[in-house]
Structure formats: C-alpha cells, structure tokens
Motif scaffolding. Structure first.
Motif, PDB file in Angstrom:
ATOM      1  N   LEU A 257      -3.781   0.014  -2.027  1.00 50.23           N
ATOM      2  CA  LEU A 257      -4.012  -0.717  -0.782  1.00 50.23           C
ATOM      3  C   LEU A 257      -3.870  -2.224  -0.982  1.00 50.23           C
ATOM      4  O   LEU A 257      -3.674  -2.972  -0.017  1.00 50.23           O
ATOM      5  N   GLU A 258      -3.993  -2.686  -2.226  1.00 47.59           N
ATOM      6  CA  GLU A 258      -3.876  -4.102  -2.535  1.00 47.59           C
ATOM      7  C   GLU A 258      -2.572  -4.408  -3.278  1.00 47.59           C
ATOM      8  O   GLU A 258      -2.428  -5.461  -3.896  1.00 47.59           O
ATOM      9  N   ALA A 259      -1.621  -3.465  -3.239  1.00 46.46           N
ATOM     10  CA  ALA A 259      -0.356  -3.644  -3.960  1.00 46.46           C
ATOM     11  C   ALA A 259       0.440  -4.808  -3.379  1.00 46.46           C
ATOM     12  O   ALA A 259       0.344  -5.136  -2.190  1.00 46.46           O
ATOM     13  N   ARG A 260       1.252  -5.401  -4.249  1.00 43.98           N
ATOM     14  CA  ARG A 260       2.049  -6.574  -3.842  1.00 43.98           C
ATOM     15  C   ARG A 260       3.404  -6.540  -4.552  1.00 43.98           C
ATOM     16  O   ARG A 260       3.483  -6.262  -5.747  1.00 43.98           O
ATOM     17  N   HIS A 261       4.461  -6.826  -3.796  1.00 44.64           N
ATOM     18  CA  HIS A 261       5.822  -6.835  -4.342  1.00 44.64           C
ATOM     19  C   HIS A 261       5.996  -8.008  -5.304  1.00 44.64           C
ATOM     20  O   HIS A 261       5.607  -9.135  -5.006  1.00 44.64           O
ATOM     21  N   ILE A 262       6.613  -7.706  -6.479  1.00 42.86           N
ATOM     22  CA  ILE A 262       6.864  -8.754  -7.476  1.00 42.86           C
ATOM     23  C   ILE A 262       8.366  -9.023  -7.619  1.00 42.86           C
ATOM     24  O   ILE A 262       8.809 -10.171  -7.626  1.00 42.86           O
ATOM     25  N   ALA A 263       9.160  -7.967  -7.732  1.00 43.73           N
ATOM     26  CA  ALA A 263      10.599  -8.161  -7.963  1.00 43.73           C
ATOM     27  C   ALA A 263      11.347  -6.907  -7.537  1.00 43.73           C
ATOM     28  O   ALA A 263      10.785  -5.821  -7.400  1.00 43.73           O
ATOM     29  N   GLY A 264      12.671  -7.054  -7.355  1.00 39.95           N
ATOM     30  CA  GLY A 264      13.526  -5.913  -7.064  1.00 39.95           C
ATOM     31  C   GLY A 264      13.686  -5.659  -5.584  1.00 39.95           C
ATOM     32  O   GLY A 264      13.715  -6.587  -4.765  1.00 39.95           O
ATOM     33  N   ASP A 265      13.785  -4.389  -5.233  1.00 39.38           N
ATOM     34  CA  ASP A 265      14.096  -3.953  -3.878  1.00 39.38           C
ATOM     35  C   ASP A 265      12.854  -4.086  -2.984  1.00 39.38           C
ATOM     36  O   ASP A 265      11.909  -3.301  -3.079  1.00 39.38           O
TER      37      ASP A 265
ATOM     38  N   LEU B 179     -14.880  -3.135   0.788  1.00 39.53           N
ATOM     39  CA  LEU B 179     -14.830  -3.764   2.111  1.00 39.53           C
ATOM     40  C   LEU B 179     -13.396  -3.926   2.593  1.00 39.53           C
ATOM     41  O   LEU B 179     -13.091  -3.704   3.772  1.00 39.53           O
ATOM     42  N   HIS B 180     -12.496  -4.321   1.685  1.00 37.41           N
ATOM     43  CA  HIS B 180     -11.083  -4.430   2.049  1.00 37.41           C
ATOM     44  C   HIS B 180     -10.524  -3.061   2.456  1.00 37.41           C
ATOM     45  O   HIS B 180      -9.727  -2.962   3.411  1.00 37.41           O
ATOM     46  N   ALA B 181     -10.932  -2.009   1.756  1.00 39.26           N
ATOM     47  CA  ALA B 181     -10.431  -0.670   2.063  1.00 39.26           C
ATOM     48  C   ALA B 181     -10.902  -0.212   3.440  1.00 39.26           C
ATOM     49  O   ALA B 181     -10.141   0.405   4.199  1.00 39.26           O
ATOM     50  N   LEU B 182     -12.160  -0.485   3.790  1.00 45.49           N
ATOM     51  CA  LEU B 182     -12.667  -0.107   5.107  1.00 45.49           C
ATOM     52  C   LEU B 182     -11.938  -0.888   6.200  1.00 45.49           C
ATOM     53  O   LEU B 182     -11.648  -0.340   7.272  1.00 45.49           O
ATOM     54  N   ALA B 183     -11.648  -2.145   5.920  1.00 47.08           N
ATOM     55  CA  ALA B 183     -10.894  -2.937   6.894  1.00 47.08           C
ATOM     56  C   ALA B 183      -9.466  -2.408   7.029  1.00 47.08           C
ATOM     57  O   ALA B 183      -8.913  -2.361   8.131  1.00 47.08           O
ATOM     58  N   ALA B 184      -8.858  -1.998   5.909  1.00 47.20           N
ATOM     59  CA  ALA B 184      -7.497  -1.457   5.954  1.00 47.20           C
ATOM     60  C   ALA B 184      -7.435  -0.166   6.754  1.00 47.20           C
ATOM     61  O   ALA B 184      -6.406   0.154   7.361  1.00 47.20           O
ATOM     62  N   ALA B 185      -8.555   0.584   6.760  1.00 43.86           N
ATOM     63  CA  ALA B 185      -8.615   1.814   7.562  1.00 43.86           C
ATOM     64  C   ALA B 185      -8.917   1.528   9.022  1.00 43.86           C
ATOM     65  O   ALA B 185      -9.039   2.454   9.828  1.00 43.86           O
TER      66      ALA B 185
ATOM     67  N   TRP C 154      -3.749   6.145   4.603  1.00 48.80           N
ATOM     68  CA  TRP C 154      -5.178   5.850   4.445  1.00 48.80           C
ATOM     69  C   TRP C 154      -5.871   5.843   5.814  1.00 48.80           C
ATOM     70  O   TRP C 154      -6.954   6.411   5.966  1.00 48.80           O
ATOM     71  N   ARG C 155      -5.223   5.232   6.796  1.00 51.61           N
ATOM     72  CA  ARG C 155      -5.822   5.218   8.134  1.00 51.61           C
ATOM     73  C   ARG C 155      -5.863   6.620   8.736  1.00 51.61           C
ATOM     74  O   ARG C 155      -6.837   7.000   9.382  1.00 51.61           O
ATOM     75  N   ALA C 156      -4.819   7.389   8.518  1.00 50.36           N
ATOM     76  CA  ALA C 156      -4.744   8.718   9.113  1.00 50.36           C
ATOM     77  C   ALA C 156      -5.729   9.693   8.469  1.00 50.36           C
ATOM     78  O   ALA C 156      -6.269  10.581   9.150  1.00 50.36           O
ATOM     79  N   ASP C 157      -5.985   9.541   7.174  1.00 49.00           N
ATOM     80  CA  ASP C 157      -6.805  10.515   6.441  1.00 49.00           C
ATOM     81  C   ASP C 157      -8.235  10.042   6.200  1.00 49.00           C
ATOM     82  O   ASP C 157      -8.993  10.705   5.494  1.00 49.00           O
ATOM     83  N   ILE C 158      -8.619   8.886   6.763  1.00 49.20           N
ATOM     84  CA  ILE C 158      -9.907   8.298   6.393  1.00 49.20           C
ATOM     85  C   ILE C 158     -11.073   9.202   6.751  1.00 49.20           C
ATOM     86  O   ILE C 158     -12.089   9.236   6.040  1.00 49.20           O
TER      87      ILE C 158
END
Length: 798
Positions: A124-132, A193-199, A147-151
């Motif tokens: 949920l906190e992943a971030r793009h570094i390089a590539g596609d 807390l970030h995960a609950l907000a993401a849901a 995550w939102r659908a299965d919470i």
C-alpha cells in the motif's frame, strides 16, 4: 554504499535525523536509478523497480533493510528476468546492504498481497523507482483497489494481528526499553492508520490534537529511531536505557528523562489516534445482504445534551457547548459510566466551542467530575481521550507539568500523569471506607500534581491543590483538607515503614501533623493504599498494610473519638405549613442551572420517605442531597435533585403522584424495578450482550459499608450507609427500614459522585438488639450495588 551514509561519520557537518533520512533516500534512489539503466530496466523494457518499506515511505534509516520488488512482464523469458535480477541484487549484497527482495509479475504480487497482511500493508506504500511506470502503476493501483474491495473480509485479521503485536511488544509510553517500531503507539501503528485511510474507512491520520497530532508524533519517533541506528551502529528497534542519554543529547532535547517524555507524548498521541481510527473504520465497514437495508443507528439520549450514536458518546443536536460549561465533565461522566468511548466529533466540537470553566465551577461540573473519577478504571481511557484533545488541560491547567512526565525510579510503572489517574481509579474502590469519598478521589487525582516543578513536590502540590480546590468552588474547610491530603500523602507510609510505632512520640508527631483531624486520617489511610497499588506490582502488600493499619489505629486512640452525624435544623416556615395536615410540594432552582430543590411537607408516616423518593426517581430526578425531619406529626423533607434530562416536572404533578402512592393507586416499587430493568437492558445492548440479567450494572467499585453509632438517648441509634448509587436507592432503603420496623426520626443524605453517604437516626425501642441491627443491615445491603465477584480460578476472564 551504506557504510558511507551521510551524517554517519565525523567528516563534515553532521546531518540531523530528518536530513540524514532524506540524504539516504536521495542516495539510494540515485544509485538504484543509475544501476537500473545499466542493467536494462528502462521505461519500455517490461521491467519496473518498486520500493516498499522505508524507501517506499521515504523514511530510510541508516541501517534499515532495503525492500525492493522487481516487476516484470509475463512475456519475458525466465533467463532474461534472472539475469537482470542478478545484475541488480549482487552489487547490493556486495555492499553489505540488507536486502529484502522479490521478483514477481503483477498477478503474482497481487496474490501475495491478497493472502498476507504485512505484505499488503507494505505494498500500500509502494513507490515507483525505475523502469516501466505503467507496470508500477498497475500494481499500486490494483493493490489499493483490492484492499478497498476486500477490507470487510480482512478487517478482523488486520485488527487481530495488530492486537497480537501490541501484546508481544507492549506500550511504548509506559515501557522502560520500548520497541519503537512494533510497540503500541509506534511506527507500525502509523502504517495501520495509513492502511485504514487507503481503505477509505477513515479520513487520514486521526483527529487533530494539540501539539501537531500524529504527523508530529510520527516524526518524533522517526528521529529517535534514526539516532538509535546511528548510536548502535546497526539496525535496532528497541531503545535501551544505556543509549537514552546519548540519543537525547543528539536530538538536543535533554537527558533520558526528557527523551522518555517525548516518547510518551508521541506514543500516546498515536495510540489515541489508532483507537479512534479502528472504531471509525469498524463503523464505516460496508454492509452486506440485508444489512444494507438496516436503518441508520438512532441517537439514544444518555443525559442532558448527550446521546449514544453508533456505539459512541456524542453530543445531542441541540447541545450548546458555549452555554453549558459543565458539558465536558458530563460527557466524560456518561462515557465512563456506560463504558462507551467519546466520539471524535464530540471531542472536536467541545475543543472548539466549550468555554473555560470560570471560578468557581458550577456545582454540577464538580459532581460530574466525581462521577467520572468514581467509575474506577473505566475512567482511564476517558481521561486519556480528554487529555489527548486538550480538554483535560482546560479543566486542570496545572496538569501540563506532569503530562507524560517519566518516573524517576524503576518501581513506578506509569508516567506521573497516568499514575495520578490510576490512583484515582483505585481510590474509587475505597470510597465506602471514608466519610468524604469526594475528597478521597480528588486527593488521589492531585497527590503528585507538584512534581515536575522543582522543590518538594508535596509542598508545591499542596499549594496547587489549594488553588484547584478554590477554582472548583469547594468549601474553604474542604480546600484545607484537600491541600493537607496532598501535603501529607507520604506521611503514613513513610512513618509506618521507617519509624518506631511503639514510640509515643512517633504517634504524637503524626497526630500533630494532621491537626488531630480523624477525617483527614482516614482519607490519608485510603490514599496510601491507592497510591501504592497504582505505583507498581509488589508495592502494596500485607507487611505494609499491617504497619500502616497499626499506625492509624494508634493515632485514632490518641485522637479519641469521632463526631456523630447531626440533623439539619428545620425551617420554621415549612414547619408552619405542615400545621394544616395537607401535602405541599415546592420546586425552586438550586445552586446551579441543572439542580433544583424539591421541598415536601406532608403528614408523617413510616412509608412516606420511600414514597417521596420513589416519585422523584420515577420522574428522572437524581437525589444529590436530602435533609429529612419531622415536627408534631408533619414530615418536612427537602431534596436537592438533578434531572436526568431537561427540567423537573411541575410541582403539582409530583404532588398528585405522591397522593396516588399514599392512596395505594401507584405501585412505586414495581415501577422502579421496571425502570431499573430497562436501564439494565440498555446497558446490555451497549456491551453487546443478550442477557440483561448478566450485565453488571449493579456492580460497585467499592463494597458497601454500614456503620452504627450509639446516641445518648436510649434505643436511638444512628446508622450510616456508604454505598454506590442506583436508580431509586433512597426509596429502596427507606422501604427496607420500614419493613424491618425501624422508625426514621431524621435523615441526611449526600450523593458524592457515584457514592452515597446516608445517615438515618432510628428509633429501635421495639427491639434494640444485636439481631435487630443485623436484620436491618442485611435488608439494606440487599438493595445496594455490591462489588463484582472475583472470577473462579481457571475461569475464562476474557
């Protein structure tokens, strides 16, 4: 690469903790981006490098693991994927970087996220570094949508894993060597807390609180953990006592005690936000099936301006915080009594609108504070919620000096502020031991209030207690006792354990210190036990209890005697009104906006008091004080009452109800039992129980106590009952005395918080025997709340 991390050596300017984290993120992103280009991880290559963990959050610490996911297109050949991965991972291993890596397609990564809670929290906190970029975006977007659908299906597992982690790692705020990452109030809780907000179950990082809220607390913990890595020279989550001074100095906040205070404040702020977040998320979970058709939860009235909504204490729509100065304490008292949490919306509204309590406080504000303190350990989370939102400090500005103040010796379990609340919670179990339970609970709450200011904390605290007592509007004599409790709260334990109790001079010194006041002596005795129990395991035991008990016994012998309760004088005008033999009821405003004085003059009879008190209880009037007397066949009774809601009924209605009860047309006790059962059923619903008979609404914090005093008049005795209140208690007590054939000559009734101190002068001329007294005592104890029975050994206490 890691060994040369900026700020980790003595060369050049030393970066602060936040600067070091940013430098590490920049360094690793630059190296990974450069290396990715070298090995062919390009925008159109079918590869993408994604950061999770500390690098994903841009919170990389000096010795954190590097968490990376190499995504690849399913069409790529396995040997090509393996070669690219080797060219990326081996240089990191050669540089002794701790690497947590995986090589997956997007479907594979989603499968892992769908089956593993820690994995999905990281993604949920992943971030793009390089590539596609499209490959990274596909993963990140799909993880969040899933995550939102299965919470709903995953919520219970998420919370259970969280609580298991808390049990394993303990609370950061009250642990000598806390786990900054996994402990309660730590960095993983911010991730939650970030995960609950993401849901989309919460709005973000919890309610706004004074001092910057969760974001500020989060940065504080990150800074400490950053310096911990730097000091230890390796990855470490647990802060050891031996490193605390060095870390405090590096952060320029002071010594280990200052560091402990910062950690307590940060962790308790995060803990409070997590509690609110979990509760809010639980209420926001999407419903299924017929649950979607369920009507929205109703707002059930609890007290004036206070309702229950969705399992939380909330403000009524017509509540006016700006015009109701006692609303803060009333909300808190209701929450502690019902066991329901205060909703964050109610706390925010009170914080925005509730005025400062002017000196002197309204009497009902003091009363509600006593109800809160008298609720035992149910008061702890309520006071914590008030404190984290700035409301507790609004009631007690002096609290700021002890908030999150760490103890100076290892025997103390809690910070000073939490120790004070714990002491008050324990003291609530001793309220029936003393004649002034209100002063016991206030003294317990304030006994260490002088700490954190320099000088003798007992002397400083006594001055503050005087200031607070005056602000609350206590009687001057009560302010004197409260101040003396704080000044001498260590007198009994220190004397009993360090002095010769056989020496008369020791006893004389104690009696002189307390001014020969038996009330102060009994208050200090109860406070000594509550203080010890709240300090930590093993501080109170048989040895200490015996020594203090013996000291108190000898002091009482020296002081020789206690003052008997006395009746209040009768108002001549009321006596005159009783001459016509009729029934008169008057209602006038009392000392505050929420209290009224009900005066009843009627022909005296054995059942009159029970009927009067029953009528008041049926109309939602709680008796705070009562003065009951008689003159030449007329009863002259005055009650100070507080309505459960709004204003009391008209005096004429109360008179008609009393006439009906006297005529046998109104079965008061059946109605009272029904009202009591209704409250028990409501309590059962609050606790999620379908067995109202099993709900502990009649359980008390303190055991009831009956005291007998002989008077100079033969066969006249004074009975003093100390017990916790319940619906219609005075009516039930009067009926019990009537049933036992005891004639009530006069009575004084006081309700102090949740505890009643009722004194009855009885004529026992018919049977003034030990058996008669025991029969009366059994009858009274049968109608008062009793302590919860101890669980059987081996029984499930969960």
């Amino acid at each position: 690469m890691r060994g040369g991390a900026p700020g980790s050596s003595g060369h050049g300017r030393r970066l602060d903790a936040a600067g070091l984290r940013q430098a590490l993120v920049d360094l690793h992103e630059f190296w990974l981006g450069t290396k990715a280009q070298e090995v062919g991880i390009l925008p159109d290559s079918g590869f993408a490098l994604v950061a999770v963990g500390g690098l994903g959050r841009r919170e990389l610490l000096p010795y954190s693991d590097l968490d990376l996911v190499l995504l690849y297109d399913e069409d790529l050949a396995p040997d090509v994927v393996g070669a690219v991965a080797d060219q990326l991972w081996y240089p990191l291993w050669d540089a002794h970087i701790k690497l947590d890596h995986s090589v997956r397609t997007v479907p594979q990564a989603l499968a892992v996220a769908g089956s593993d809670i820690p994995a999905v929290l990281g993604m949920l906190e992943a971030r793009h570094i390089a590539g596609d970029v499209e490959l990274s975006t596909q993963l990140i977007g799909s993880v969040r949508r899933a995550w939102r659908a299965d919470i709903r299906d995953r919520f219970d597992d998420l919370i259970e894993e969280t609580r298991t982690r808390w049990r394993r790692s303990g609370e950061i705020a009250h642990r000598a060597e806390p786990d900054l990452k996994s402990g309660r109030g730590g960095l993983r809780d911010v991730q939650l807390l970030h995960a609950l907000a993401a849901a989309q179950l919460t709005d973000g990082l919890g309610p706004e609180v004074p001092g910057g809220g969760v974001a500020h607390a989060h940065n504080g913990l990150l800074d400490v953990r950053t310096e911990l890595h730097r000091v230890a020279g390796r990855a470490r989550d647990q802060l050891l006592a031996q490193d605390a001074d060095e870390i405090g100095a590096a952060l320029r906040i002071g010594d280990r005690f200052d560091l402990a205070r910062l950690l307590s404040d940060s962790a308790r702020t995060i803990s409070y936000a997590v509690e609110v977040g979990i509760r809010t998320a639980s209420n926001a979970l999407p419903r299924r099936g017929l649950g979607r058709l369920r009507r929205p939860p109703v707002r059930r009235p609890l007290d004036e301006g206070v309702v229950e909504h969705s399992g939380e204490v909330a403000l009524a729509r017509d509540a006016r915080p700006k015009r109701d100065p006692a609303l803060i304490t009333r909300v808190a008292a209701v929450a502690a009594q019902t066991g329901l949490p205060i909703g964050s919306g109610a706390l925010a509204r009170l914080a925005d609108s509730a005025p400062e309590l002017r000196e002197p406080w309204p009497k009902d504000a003091v009363g509600e504070l006593l109800v809160l303190l008298g609720s035992g350990h149910r008061s702890v989370p309520v006071i914590e919620a008030l404190d984290r939102t700035g409301l507790w400090g609004r009631l007690l500005p002096e609290w700021g000096a002890v908030r999150d103040l760490p103890p100076r010796d290892a025997v103390h379990t809690w910070t000073v502020d939490r120790h004070l609340v714990e002491t008050a919670a324990y003291a609530s179990g001793f309220t029936t031991r003393v004649s002034r339970p209100d002063l016991l609970m206030l003294g317990a709450l304030l006994h260490d209030i002088g700490k954190g200011r320099g000088g003798d904390h007992s002397v400083v605290g006594a001055e503050l207690a005087t200031q607070i007592g005056r602000r609350m509007g206590l009687w001057p004599s009560d302010v004197t006792i409260l101040s003396a409790m704080v000044r001498h709260h260590l007198l009994l334990p220190e004397t009993a354990t360090r002095r010769d109790l056989e020496d008369p001079a020791t006893i004389e010194r104690v009696v002189e210190a307390i001014g020969g006041d038996p009330t102060l002596l009994e208050l200090l005795h109860a406070l000594a036990e509550a203080d010890s129990l709240a300090t930590g395991p093993g501080v109170w035991g048989d040895w200490k209890a015996t020594l203090i008990g013996e000291l108190v016994r000898r002091c009482r012998l020296v002081m020789a005697g206690e003052t008997l309760p006395e009746p209040d004088p009768l108002d001549p005008d009321l006596v005159a009104r009783g001459a016509d033999g009729g029934v008169h009821v008057d209602i006038v405003q009392a000392d505050s906006a929420h209290t009224w004085r009900v005066t009843v003059v009627a022909p005296d009879s054995a059942a009159l008091l029970s009927r009067e008190a029953g009528v008041l209880a049926l109309h939602g009037l709680r008796v705070l004080t009562a003065s009951l007397g008689s003159h030449e066949g007329s009863a002259v009774n005055s009650f100070v009452v507080a309505p459960h809601f709004g204003t009391p009924p008209e005096a004429g209605l109360l008179r008609q109800e009393l006439l009906r009860a006297n005529a046998g047309e109104l079965d008061l006790h059946e109605r009272l039992d029904a009202k009591d059962a209704q409250e028990r059923e409501s309590r059962a619903l609050e606790l999620g129980s379908d067995r109202p008979d099993a709900v502990p609404v009649l359980y008390a914090q303190a055991p009831p106590r009956v005291l007998w005093f002989d008077t100079p008049v033969p066969h006249q005795v004074i009975l003093e009952l100390r017990a916790e209140d319940r619906v219609g208690l005075l009516s039930r007590l009067a009926r019990a005395l009537e049933t036992c054939g005891a004639d009530i000559l006069w009575a004084k009734v006081s309700t102090l918080g949740t505890t009643v101190i009722d004194s009855f002068c009885l004529d026992l001329s018919a049977a003034d025997t030990r058996a008669a007294r025991e029969r009366i005592e059994r009858a009274l104890l049968a109608v008062v709340p009793s302590p919860r029975p101890e669980p059987r050994p081996g029984a499930d206490e969960g």
